[in-house]
Structure formats: structure tokens, C-alpha cells
Scaffold this active site. Structure first.
Site, short mmCIF file in Angstrom:
data_model
loop_
_atom_site.label_atom_id
_atom_site.label_comp_id
_atom_site.label_asym_id
_atom_site.label_seq_id
_atom_site.Cartn_x
_atom_site.Cartn_y
_atom_site.Cartn_z
N LYS A 42 0.81 -1.22 0.00
CA LYS A 42 0.00 0.00 0.00
C LYS A 42 0.85 1.27 0.00
O LYS A 42 0.42 2.30 -0.52
CB LYS A 42 -0.93 0.00 1.22
CG LYS A 42 -1.96 -1.13 1.25
CD LYS A 42 -3.00 -0.98 0.17
CE LYS A 42 -4.23 -1.84 0.40
NZ LYS A 42 -3.96 -3.28 0.35
N ASP A 117 -9.55 -2.44 -3.14
CA ASP A 117 -9.90 -2.46 -1.73
C ASP A 117 -9.57 -1.12 -1.07
O ASP A 117 -8.71 -0.37 -1.54
CB ASP A 117 -9.18 -3.60 -1.01
CG ASP A 117 -7.67 -3.58 -1.25
OD1 ASP A 117 -7.26 -3.31 -2.38
OD2 ASP A 117 -6.91 -3.84 -0.30
N ASP A 118 -10.27 -0.83 0.02
CA ASP A 118 -10.02 0.35 0.84
C ASP A 118 -10.14 1.64 0.03
O ASP A 118 -9.30 2.55 0.12
CB ASP A 118 -8.65 0.26 1.52
CG ASP A 118 -8.55 -0.92 2.46
OD1 ASP A 118 -9.59 -1.52 2.77
OD2 ASP A 118 -7.43 -1.25 2.89
N TYR A 163 -14.92 -6.67 0.48
CA TYR A 163 -14.11 -7.90 0.45
C TYR A 163 -14.26 -8.75 1.70
O TYR A 163 -13.50 -9.70 1.90
CB TYR A 163 -12.64 -7.56 0.22
CG TYR A 163 -12.05 -6.55 1.21
CD1 TYR A 163 -11.60 -6.95 2.46
CD2 TYR A 163 -11.95 -5.21 0.87
CE1 TYR A 163 -11.06 -6.05 3.35
CE2 TYR A 163 -11.41 -4.29 1.76
CZ TYR A 163 -10.97 -4.70 3.00
OH TYR A 163 -10.44 -3.79 3.89
N TRP A 216 -8.05 -14.29 1.05
CA TRP A 216 -7.01 -13.32 1.41
C TRP A 216 -7.03 -13.31 2.93
O TRP A 216 -7.81 -12.61 3.55
CB TRP A 216 -7.35 -11.96 0.83
CG TRP A 216 -6.46 -10.82 1.19
CD1 TRP A 216 -5.98 -10.48 2.42
CD2 TRP A 216 -5.96 -9.80 0.29
NE1 TRP A 216 -5.23 -9.33 2.36
CE2 TRP A 216 -5.19 -8.90 1.05
CE3 TRP A 216 -6.10 -9.58 -1.08
CZ2 TRP A 216 -4.57 -7.78 0.50
CZ3 TRP A 216 -5.48 -8.47 -1.63
CH2 TRP A 216 -4.72 -7.59 -0.85
N ASP A 217 -6.21 -14.13 3.54
CA ASP A 217 -6.25 -14.30 4.99
C ASP A 217 -5.34 -13.28 5.66
O ASP A 217 -4.11 -13.35 5.56
CB ASP A 217 -5.82 -15.72 5.36
CG ASP A 217 -6.20 -16.08 6.79
OD1 ASP A 217 -6.42 -15.15 7.60
OD2 ASP A 217 -6.26 -17.27 7.11
N ASN A 218 -5.94 -12.32 6.35
CA ASN A 218 -5.17 -11.24 6.98
C ASN A 218 -4.55 -11.69 8.30
O ASN A 218 -4.83 -11.17 9.38
CB ASN A 218 -6.05 -10.01 7.19
CG ASN A 218 -6.06 -9.11 5.98
OD1 ASN A 218 -5.02 -8.85 5.38
ND2 ASN A 218 -7.23 -8.63 5.58
N ASP A 223 -0.37 -4.38 10.53
CA ASP A 223 -0.21 -2.97 10.16
C ASP A 223 -1.27 -2.10 10.84
O ASP A 223 -2.11 -2.57 11.61
CB ASP A 223 -0.25 -2.81 8.63
CG ASP A 223 -1.53 -3.39 8.01
OD1 ASP A 223 -2.41 -3.87 8.77
OD2 ASP A 223 -1.65 -3.37 6.77
#
Length: 462
Positions: A42, A117-118, A163, A216-218, A223
Site C-alpha cells: 500500500k 480495496d479500501d 471484500y 485473502w487471509d489477513n 499494520d
């Protein structure tokens, strides 16, 4: 059976990995069985905030070297494309993305991802609403247009603006009906950082998207608001049936590339055999494989036990570390902690019956010093640097406990009590989370007990 796509995401907020860290990650991925790497940090401004600007020739040469290394390691290198405030009406912005995609292809990159995303969940340019009925239709058009540029031997991924959640919405259903079947769609589960994910959690989103989502496993990403949490821990809360219901599985580490690899090793173990996966055993093996000696592995596990706060641990269990029985036994040997010290630490586990004994805590305090010393001198310089803020916090707590015990052992020494409070102030300047207020509360209780003992002794007749 392992999922076909087993990925690692460089997609966090904060300092992106260095090129050296990226190459090291590729070697790690080959070792443990991941086969896809997504580049999408990002805080790379040319990737995200200033996406319309081109990369320099120096950067493209670095991408080419990384893609070559990935190919040699059996890893599919996926180049991420992001586009804040994208204009869907008109060709200008689309051409910017096409130019960047083609530049990546010229460096040997075959697979791509469009990451939306975001960002706001509505059009940011009023002209777009005159061309497309809604954001989902516009994003599906953009993904399909970019897919035209991707060769048949390449893979294309899409991260939607929505998402996570229940998986059923008009936005997702529109994507499902409009996206080309070759587009793989990311999904993080019920939450952004999901404490648990099962096959049942994917049923509705699979129906809406008309394809199994790619997870998409965070975890173990740490962060933004989680930057003070270590997340060196085993993967938990993923059911054995999850992988068969997904279109792939990507793990999201954070900026601490070497520390993240400890947790990623447990993810790799889960991916290899989800039905036989045992988190604690996988973490033990991961600690051994990530360090140079069993002593170093034990030190890492010791720190992990105390720095356990993460989305995979229920909030009311963040303080459920193994020190409580020895702390309770210590105070039981002294007929209880001082009443004037106030209540115990909120969120600690309920006290259990213990044998009164001071010795276990004194031994554990020495062990804490030794483990902190080991962590401060780990053989791996990158892992040592990654863990340093939490190691410094552990060193501080070890000093606090030592000073607190010294104040108790010498209740006549006012300066010993002052040392405790002075050290507490210094340790609390470090916001990295290690055991919360466990040792702060213990140390203050020691000061209260020392003062109580001193005052009682002063009042006794000579």
C-alpha cells in the site's frame, strides 16, 4: 489436498519490504510450499497513491530480477495494479493501467491483480454514473478490459471494494454476473481480520460471485492499528473443510518479513494437511526452523506467549499467558497481595487453586531475563531487528520484576521502591504489547507490600 494457488501477499500498510527481503521471501516460499507472490504494498506510491506515474528503469530492472527469481523458485509472480479515484468514463485512466501492465509484461511478468480495496464504495467522478449503472458494473468492466491484455498462461485476480462480510449483496452479485470466468476474486472472510473461517462462511459469497473466492487471509499482518502487536503465533481458527471450498489461499504477512515467516510456516503446515494440522505443534516446529538453536526457539516461544494479542485470540483471552499460576502462588505465599493496591488486572483469567510458593516466580523472572538476552542476540540479524521493539519491552519488564522483588526483599530501602516506579515509567514509553499491565500491576503491588512491611516494622517496639 492442497489448494492449487497458495500465495503470500505483500499488500500491507507501512514500510514495504526491501528488494533483499522480497528475494528472501521467495526462497522461503520455495522451502515451505507457497507458489504465488502478489506485489501490492500500500505504501509504494507508484503502485497506489500515484499510480498514474511510471516506475523508473531502475525499478523495472528490480521487478524483472524478482520475477526471474520467482520463476526459478516455482513461484508465480503477480504484479498488482491499483487505481485510486479511477475514471471509468473516458480512455485516459484505462490507458495508464494498460501501459503499466504492458511494461510489466516486457519484464517477463505474466500474472496480474487489480486491487480496489479500501476505496470509497461509490463513484468518485460524477461522469462515471452516466456511463455505468453502479460501481460493481464499472469495476467488472475494468477488470475484464485488463484481462484482455493477460495471456492465457497468466492469471488475473481482483480484490473488490467489498471484500468481507456475509457475502451476499447486490454489489457482489453484479460482480459475479459481469466478471469474466478467468477472474479470481479475493475475499477475507467474515471480517477484515477474521478470527475464524470455515467452508460455511464461503457459501453465500460463492453463490454471489458464481465462483469460489480466493481467500485473502489477513494473518499474520500487523499494520495500522495492529502495529504494536507481534503476531508471531500459529494460524488458528481455519477449519479443515475450508480449503476445498475456496479458489485458493493467500496469507498476508506484515512489514516484519522474517518474523512473519514464523507464522507463515504454520500456515504452510495447515495448507499441506488441514485435517492433521495442530497449531501448537506446528508453531513449535516453526520456531525451531526459524532460529539457529533450540535456545533461540524457546526464547521466541516465550515472547510469543506474552505478546499474544491478535485477531485470532479472543479479546478476553489476550492476557491468558502462563504466568498467572506462579503470580498467584507468589502472593498466596505472602497471605495475599496488599488490599490497598486495588483490583487485579482486568481481563486476566480467573484465579485457580495454587500451592503457596514464591520460588516458581523468582525462577521465571530469571528465565525472562535469559530469554530477553537470547532474543537481543539472535543469529539472524533480520529476525533480531524485527523482534527488537518487543524484545526491548521484554527486557524492560524483566528489569521491573527484578527491581520489584528487590524492593520486597529490602523493605527498609526507600530507594529500591523508587527504582521500581522510575523503571515502570521508562518501560511504558514503549507501546509494543507484551503482557499488557501484568508486570506493571505486579510491581506496584510489590511496592505496596514493601511499604506495608516497612511501616509495620517501624511500629513494632524495639
Amino acid at each position: 489436498m492442497q489448494p492449487e494457488r497458495r500465495g503470500v501477499l505483500e499488500a500491507f500498510y507501512g514500510r514495504p519490504w526491501s528488494w533483499e527481503e522480497r528475494h528472501a521471501m521467495l526462497d522461503f516460499m520455495r522451502e515451505v510450499g507457497f507458489n504465488t507472490y502478489l506485489y501490492a504494498p500500500k505504501n509504494d506510491p507508484i503502485h497506489r497513491n500515484r499510480w498514474q506515474e511510471p516506475y523508473t528503469n531502475v525499478e523495472w530492472a528490480q521487478f524483472e530480477g524478482l520475477a526471474t527469481h520467482a520463476r526459478d523458485a516455482g513461484v508465480d509472480f503477480v504484479f498488482g495494479l491499483s487505481a485510486l479515484a479511477f475514471r471509468y468514463s473516458g480512455a485516459t485512466h484505462l490507458n495508464f493501467l494498460r501501459t503499466k501492465l504492458r511494461a510489466a509484461q516486457a519484464r517477463g511478468i505474466r500474472s496480474f491483480a487489480l486491487l480496489m480495496d479500501d476505496i470509497p464504495s461509490r463513484f468518485e467522478n460524477s461522469e462515471d454514473a452516466a456511463v455505468f449503472p453502479d460501481l460493481a458494473a464499472a469495476q467488472a468492466w475494468l477488470a475484464n478490459e485488463l484481462l484482455r491484455e493477460v495471456a492465457a498462461d497468466g492469471t488475473f485476480y481482483f480484490c473488490p471494494t467489498v471484500y468481507h462480510g456475509s457475502g451476499d449483496s447486490a454489489y457482489l452479485r453484479t460482480l459475479g454476473s459481469a466478471l469474466n470466468d478467468r477472474v479470481h476474486v479475493f475475499w477475507t472472510g467474515p471480517d477484515v481480520c477474521s478470527p475464524s473461517i470455515s467452508a460455511a462462511d464461503l457459501q453465500m459469497v460463492t453463490q454471489a460471485l458464481r465462483r469460489p473466492p480466493v481467500l485473502w487471509d489477513n494473518f499474520p499482518v500487523n499494520d495500522l492499528d495492529m502495529r504494536y502487536d507481534l503476531h508471531v503465533a500459529p494460524l488458528r481458527g481455519r477449519t479443515p473443510d475450508l480449503l476445498a471450498a475456496s479458489g485458493g489461499y493467500f496469507a498476508a504477512p506484515g512489514a516484519l518479513s522474517a518474523a512473519s515467516q514464523i507464522a507463515l510456516r504454520t500456515t504452510a503446515a495447515y495448507l499441506r494437511d488441514p485435517h492433521r494440522y495442530r497449531p501448537d505443534e506446528a508453531f513449535h516446529q516453526a520456531a525451531l526452523a526459524s532460529t539457529s538453536t533450540p535456545q533461540e526457539a524457546q526464547a521466541v516461544k516465550f515472547l510469543s506467549d506474552l505478546a499474544r494479542r491478535s485477531p485470532l485470540v479472543p479479546r478476553d483471552q489476550a492476557l491468558h499467558h502462563p504466568w498467572w499460576p506462579v503470580l498467584d502462588a507468589f502472593w498466596a505465599a505472602r497471605a495475599g497481595s496488599p488490599l490497598q493496591a486495588g483490583p487485579d488486572v482486568p481481563g486476566r483469567p480467573a484465579p485457580q487453586p495454587v500451592e503457596p510458593d514464591e520460588a516458581p516466580l523468582r525462577a521465571l523472572s530469571v528465565a525472562m531475563e535469559l530469554h530477553a538476552e537470547t532474543l537481543a542476540h539472535l543469529h539472524d540479524p533480520v529476525l533480531r531487528a524485527n523482534l527488537e521493539p518487543w524484545t526491548e519491552k521484554l527486557v524492560g519488564w524483566a528489569t521491573v520484576v527484578k527491581y520489584a522483588l528487590g524492593a520486597l526483599d529490602h523493605p527498609h530501602d526507600l530507594r529500591a521502591r523508587e527504582y521500581v516506579l522510575e523503571e515502570l515509567a521508562l518501560v511504558r514509553e514503549n507501546f509494543h504489547w507484551v503482557a499488557g499491565d501484568t508486570f506493571d500491576t505486579f510491581a506496584r503491588r510489590c511496592v505496596w507490600a514493601a511499604e506495608e512491611h516497612f511501616q509495620t516494622a517501624a511500629q513494632e517496639p524495639a
